[in-house]
Design a protein around this motif. Structure first.
Motif, PDB file in Angstrom:
ATOM      1  N   PRO A  94       0.577  -1.308  -0.149  1.00 52.56           N
ATOM      2  CA  PRO A  94      -0.026  -0.088   0.074  1.00 52.56           C
ATOM      3  C   PRO A  94       0.832   1.187  -0.022  1.00 52.56           C
ATOM      4  O   PRO A  94       0.304   2.387  -0.443  1.00 52.56           O
ATOM      5  CB  PRO A  94      -0.752  -0.155   1.422  1.00 52.56           C
ATOM      6  N   ALA A  95       1.919   1.236   0.568  1.00 51.93           N
ATOM      7  CA  ALA A  95       2.782   2.383   0.593  1.00 51.93           C
ATOM      8  C   ALA A  95       3.483   2.968  -0.707  1.00 51.93           C
ATOM      9  O   ALA A  95       3.546   4.128  -1.078  1.00 51.93           O
ATOM     10  CB  ALA A  95       4.034   1.922   1.524  1.00 51.93           C
ATOM     11  N   ALA A  96       3.348   1.857  -1.800  1.00 52.11           N
ATOM     12  CA  ALA A  96       3.871   2.176  -3.054  1.00 52.11           C
ATOM     13  C   ALA A  96       2.575   2.652  -3.909  1.00 52.11           C
ATOM     14  O   ALA A  96       3.057   3.262  -4.993  1.00 52.11           O
ATOM     15  CB  ALA A  96       4.477   0.872  -3.705  1.00 52.11           C
ATOM     16  N   LEU A  97       1.448   2.851  -3.283  1.00 49.11           N
ATOM     17  CA  LEU A  97       0.441   3.349  -4.168  1.00 49.11           C
ATOM     18  C   LEU A  97       0.314   4.965  -3.995  1.00 49.11           C
ATOM     19  O   LEU A  97      -0.397   5.625  -4.811  1.00 49.11           O
ATOM     20  CB  LEU A  97      -0.963   2.901  -3.509  1.00 49.11           C
ATOM     21  N   LYS A  98       1.092   5.351  -3.135  1.00 43.70           N
ATOM     22  CA  LYS A  98       1.360   7.045  -2.989  1.00 43.70           C
ATOM     23  C   LYS A  98       1.772   7.500  -4.313  1.00 43.70           C
ATOM     24  O   LYS A  98       2.805   7.227  -4.730  1.00 43.70           O
ATOM     25  CB  LYS A  98       2.145   7.258  -1.645  1.00 43.70           C
ATOM     26  N   GLY A  99       0.965   8.192  -5.046  1.00 39.83           N
ATOM     27  CA  GLY A  99       1.265   9.062  -6.123  1.00 39.83           C
ATOM     28  C   GLY A  99       1.205   8.189  -7.466  1.00 39.83           C
ATOM     29  O   GLY A  99       1.312   8.716  -8.663  1.00 39.83           O
ATOM     30  N   ALA A 100       0.520   6.969  -7.352  1.00 40.60           N
ATOM     31  CA  ALA A 100       0.380   5.869  -8.463  1.00 40.60           C
ATOM     32  C   ALA A 100      -1.148   6.524  -9.023  1.00 40.60           C
ATOM     33  O   ALA A 100      -2.042   6.819  -8.322  1.00 40.60           O
ATOM     34  CB  ALA A 100       0.278   4.614  -7.994  1.00 40.60           C
ATOM     35  N   ASP A 101      -1.092   6.323 -10.311  1.00 44.91           N
ATOM     36  CA  ASP A 101      -2.159   6.709 -11.041  1.00 44.91           C
ATOM     37  C   ASP A 101      -3.067   5.107 -11.219  1.00 44.91           C
ATOM     38  O   ASP A 101      -2.529   4.168 -12.021  1.00 44.91           O
ATOM     39  CB  ASP A 101      -2.109   7.053 -12.569  1.00 44.91           C
ATOM     40  N   VAL A 102      -4.125   5.043 -10.720  1.00 44.56           N
ATOM     41  CA  VAL A 102      -4.896   3.684 -10.757  1.00 44.56           C
ATOM     42  C   VAL A 102      -6.320   4.167 -11.318  1.00 44.56           C
ATOM     43  O   VAL A 102      -7.076   4.818 -11.087  1.00 44.56           O
ATOM     44  CB  VAL A 102      -5.098   3.440  -9.294  1.00 44.56           C
ATOM     45  N   LEU A 103      -6.562   3.084 -12.234  1.00 45.40           N
ATOM     46  CA  LEU A 103      -8.024   3.102 -12.967  1.00 45.40           C
ATOM     47  C   LEU A 103      -8.775   1.875 -12.342  1.00 45.40           C
ATOM     48  O   LEU A 103      -8.416   0.857 -12.402  1.00 45.40           O
ATOM     49  CB  LEU A 103      -7.685   2.717 -14.507  1.00 45.40           C
ATOM     50  N   ARG A 119      -4.879   6.525   0.432  1.00 40.69           N
ATOM     51  CA  ARG A 119      -3.479   6.157   0.591  1.00 40.69           C
ATOM     52  C   ARG A 119      -2.396   7.046  -0.327  1.00 40.69           C
ATOM     53  O   ARG A 119      -1.430   6.498  -0.655  1.00 40.69           O
ATOM     54  CB  ARG A 119      -3.475   4.690   0.364  1.00 40.69           C
ATOM     55  N   GLY A 120      -3.145   8.023  -0.894  1.00 44.93           N
ATOM     56  CA  GLY A 120      -2.326   8.907  -1.607  1.00 44.93           C
ATOM     57  C   GLY A 120      -2.369   8.633  -3.203  1.00 44.93           C
ATOM     58  O   GLY A 120      -1.421   9.154  -3.815  1.00 44.93           O
TER      59      GLY A 120
END
Length: 302
Positions: A94-103, A119-120
């Protein structure tokens, strides 16, 4: 095929009095929920897409009323068995989701996207149903939150540039309702960046061999697992009002591989001890004997 894209959509203002859908009793086996005839017959892309858009617009209010408490406003749950992304981490750390573009594909009221935003991540919630996306706006306005970005579109024709997203996800959305899921998989691959994850949950394919009933009648196979003929509900004029498409486990794996994905995991959740809530054909009785959900975890190849 008719598709609604961001340029076509009207502002998503929520009018709670605009869609009053009365509840209906459970239908007999040969009727759909609206009293339409239920049968197995062929249904192509255009017919399936139109049926899904109208059915979910018509039933979104009842769906959110019935399942909204279980889904929560910002819970990321993959299935009626209650597998949450908080613990499952199928999208990765989950920490790696910060700033990620998710569809999020087939997002409904965007509960999963709201979890991602907390979670950012930078989620975009896509659904074919305008009314489902209105519920997303309702939740955001009610909580005083920055609205989740939403797009009304068909998942088989994604209105995004190549490589727009780091990850894509779908919790029981879009995939079962698409007539051409091989095309859908290619579209998801196209809009993902190399290494991005594509995680989606669907009704476990084995369930298609059994009646969709929570009781003992749902434990006896009555159809062929290998029959890919769609399930269709149609009105008196023969117009499809609801369509679902069946693919075997092998079909799904081949679609993913052909589209350029590597299958990382296939999760078949067991029914958790202590969960007594029924959801359609999901129940403690059936969950003890046959899987109800399949979650595919895939990675886009470079």
């Amino acid at each position: 095929m008719t598709h609604s894209t961001p340029g076509d959509a009207e502002p998503l203002d929520y009018d709670p009095a605009g869609y009053d859908v009365p509840s209906a009793p459970l239908p007999p086996d040969d009727e759909g929920e609206d009293g339409d005839e239920a049968l197995r017959r062929e249904a192509g892309e255009r017919e399936s897409s139109r049926a899904s858009r109208h059915w979910w617009d018509r039933n979104a209010d009842d769906y959110q009323d019935e399942h909204g408490e279980f889904l929560g406003d910002d819970r990321f749950t993959w299935c009626p068995e209650g597998v949450d992304e908080d613990g499952a981490r199928l999208l990765g750390d989950p920490a790696a989701l910060k700033g990620a573009d998710v569809l999020e594909i087939g997002s409904g009221a965007a509960q999963c996207s709201r979890w991602l935003a907390a979670r950012g991540a930078r989620p975009v919630a896509l659904d074919i149903s305008y009314r489902q996306l209105q519920h997303s706006r309702r939740i955001d306005l009610g909580r005083g939150l920055e609205p989740v970005a939403v797009v009304q579109a068909d998942a088989a024709v994604l209105p995004f540039a190549d490589g727009s997203f780091d990850h894509a996800c779908s919790a029981y959305g879009a995939v079962p309702f698409s007539a051409d899921t091989a095309r859908l998989m290619r579209e998801v691959h196209r809009v993902l960046r190399p290494g991005g994850r594509w995680v989606f949950s669907v009704t476990h394919p084995i369930r298609w061999a059994f009646p969709d009933e929570p009781g003992v009648e749902g434990l006896t196979a009555t159809s062929s697992y290998f029959d890919r003929t769609p399930y269709v509900e149609q009105d008196e004029q023969g117009v499809a009002t609801y369509v679902e498409h069946h693919r075997t486990i092998g079909d799904r794996v081949r679609e993913l591989v052909a589209a350029g994905f590597t299958l990382l995991d296939l999760v078949e959740p067991e029914w958790p001890e202590g969960l007594e809530q029924e959801w359609g054909g999901w129940s403690p009785l059936r969950g003890e004997h046959i899987p109800g959900t399949a979650i595919f975890v895939a990675r886009r190849n470079g």
